[in-house]
Write an enzyme that holds these catalytic residues in place. Structure first.
Site, short mmCIF file in Angstrom:
data_model
loop_
_atom_site.label_atom_id
_atom_site.label_comp_id
_atom_site.label_asym_id
_atom_site.label_seq_id
_atom_site.Cartn_x
_atom_site.Cartn_y
_atom_site.Cartn_z
N THR A 224 63.09 -45.09 -62.25
CA THR A 224 64.16 -46.07 -62.46
C THR A 224 65.53 -45.48 -62.17
O THR A 224 66.35 -46.09 -61.48
CB THR A 224 64.12 -46.60 -63.91
N ARG B 162 67.09 -39.71 -73.12
CA ARG B 162 67.52 -38.71 -72.15
C ARG B 162 67.94 -37.44 -72.87
O ARG B 162 68.56 -37.49 -73.94
CB ARG B 162 68.71 -39.23 -71.31
N ASP C 242 60.63 -35.83 -76.00
CA ASP C 242 59.96 -35.87 -74.70
C ASP C 242 60.94 -35.54 -73.57
O ASP C 242 60.53 -35.39 -72.43
CB ASP C 242 59.37 -37.27 -74.47
N GLU D 219 65.39 -29.60 -67.61
CA GLU D 219 63.95 -29.76 -67.46
C GLU D 219 63.46 -29.08 -66.19
O GLU D 219 64.05 -29.28 -65.13
CB GLU D 219 63.59 -31.25 -67.44
N HIS E 67 58.29 -34.48 -70.88
CA HIS E 67 58.86 -35.63 -70.17
C HIS E 67 57.77 -36.43 -69.45
O HIS E 67 57.86 -36.71 -68.25
CB HIS E 67 59.92 -35.18 -69.17
N ALA F 190 56.33 -39.35 -71.17
CA ALA F 190 56.15 -40.63 -71.87
C ALA F 190 56.09 -41.80 -70.88
O ALA F 190 55.48 -42.83 -71.16
CB ALA F 190 57.27 -40.85 -72.88
N TRP F 191 56.75 -41.65 -69.74
CA TRP F 191 56.78 -42.70 -68.73
C TRP F 191 55.48 -42.79 -67.93
O TRP F 191 55.20 -43.79 -67.28
CB TRP F 191 57.91 -42.44 -67.72
#
Length: 312
Positions: free
Chosen positions: A74, A235, A258, A263, A285, A287-288
């Site tokens: 996104t 974020r 998360d 990162e 990271h 979760a998406w």
């Protein structure tokens, strides 16, 4: 038609090659380092990128050939959008694909930390339960969510989905609007200070911008209740990680994260302090990236490519 995906490993196992090869010569790299980006993009009319940076200097070199950048996410902050417009390069993303998975992930973290699942899992797997001589262990308190207040920072689409899921457990939902523009009639809007003071669970679902950078820090994190839970699936950079870690060494606050300010996380990250291991639940990271959400994302990327080719 040359199509290049710069960081295919960011989607894990995927079928983009199968779906995009009929549309052009498709090349997928697992990952791309900054010094490799320009060379790998040369000659391509369509470039796919999740997190690989496409800045002004790179886009200037690619102008005339590169026609479309497809973000396999996104957020578009890895592309210089102004330069893309100047060089007539279209940029497309996929919005809303991960709402369900990120909300479920936030709830998973809240449930895990409320029941101290990691602690009791370690207790059993370490062999301590077998040696204990007692049928149970209640050394760490297990808490019901029912009757507690859950404060949401950022009541966008994901925040609202979390509110819906959490409400099934009998919590009271309140929220803080980071933009100051959200006026949701279903839930009570309160100040950030009141939210931190009164919420047993706090979850973050906001973007990182000038209003949210370092939003939670040493000045307001101590307002949180002893035993409360902080979840960040928004974020990295919204929470000052050093300040939170310092507070957690003094107070029994639990946290599920998360996302991180850098990162992947650095090896000496304050969240990795062994003294805090039972207070943190950390995921990389992802979760998406639940399979259903990933499928929606991939289909969205393919649609963006097909729509562009029909228009070009």
């Amino acid at each position: 038609m040359q199509i290049v995906f710069l960081d295919g490993l960011s989607l894990g196992k995927n079928n983009l090659k199968e779906l995009l090869s009929p549309l052009g010569a498709y090349t997928e790299y697992e990952n791309t380092k900054p010094h490799e980006t320009l060379q790998r993009c040369k000659g391509a009319e369509i470039v796919l990128s999740n997190k690989v940076v496409l800045d002004r200097n790179i886009l200037k070199e690619l102008q005339g050939t590169l026609k479309l950048i497809c973000i396999t996410a996104t957020g578009t902050n890895n592309v210089d959008l102004e330069a893309a417009r100047e060089f007539n390069i279209e940029v497309k993303n996929v919005a809303g694909y991960s709402t369900k998975s990120v909300a479920q992930h936030a709830l998973m973290m809240a449930l895990n930390l409320s029941a101290k699942v990691s602690y009791y899992d370690d207790f059993c797997k370490s062999g301590e339960y077998a040696k204990s001589g007692l049928f149970t262990n209640l050394s760490e308190p297990l808490e019901l969510m029912e009757g507690k207040r859950w404060g949401i920072i950022g009541l966008g689409s994901i925040g609202k989905e979390v509110a819906k899921l959490a409400s099934a457990f009998g919590v009271e939902i309140v929220y803080y609007s980071t933009s100051g523009k959200n006026d949701n009639k279903d839930y009570k809007s309160i100040s950030l200070e009141e939210l931190l003071k009164t919420s047993r669970i706090v979850s973050i679902h906001a973007p990182l911008n000038e209003n949210t950078k370092n939003l939670l820090n040493a000045s307001n994190l101590p307002l949180m209740q002893e035993g409360s839970i902080l979840i960040n699936v928004g974020r990295g950079g919204i929470v000052n990680e050093e300040d939170l870690s310092s507070l957690m060494l003094k107070h029994k606050i639990y946290a599920g994260f998360d996302v991180f300010s850098k990162e992947p996380m650095e090896a000496n990250h304050p969240f990795l302090n062994p003294k805090l291991s039972q207070q943190f639940l950390l995921t990389p990271h992802n979760a998406w990236g639940y399979e259903n959400s990933k499928e929606i994302l991939i289909n969205g990327v393919v649609k963006n490519v097909k729509d562009f080719l029909r228009l070009s």
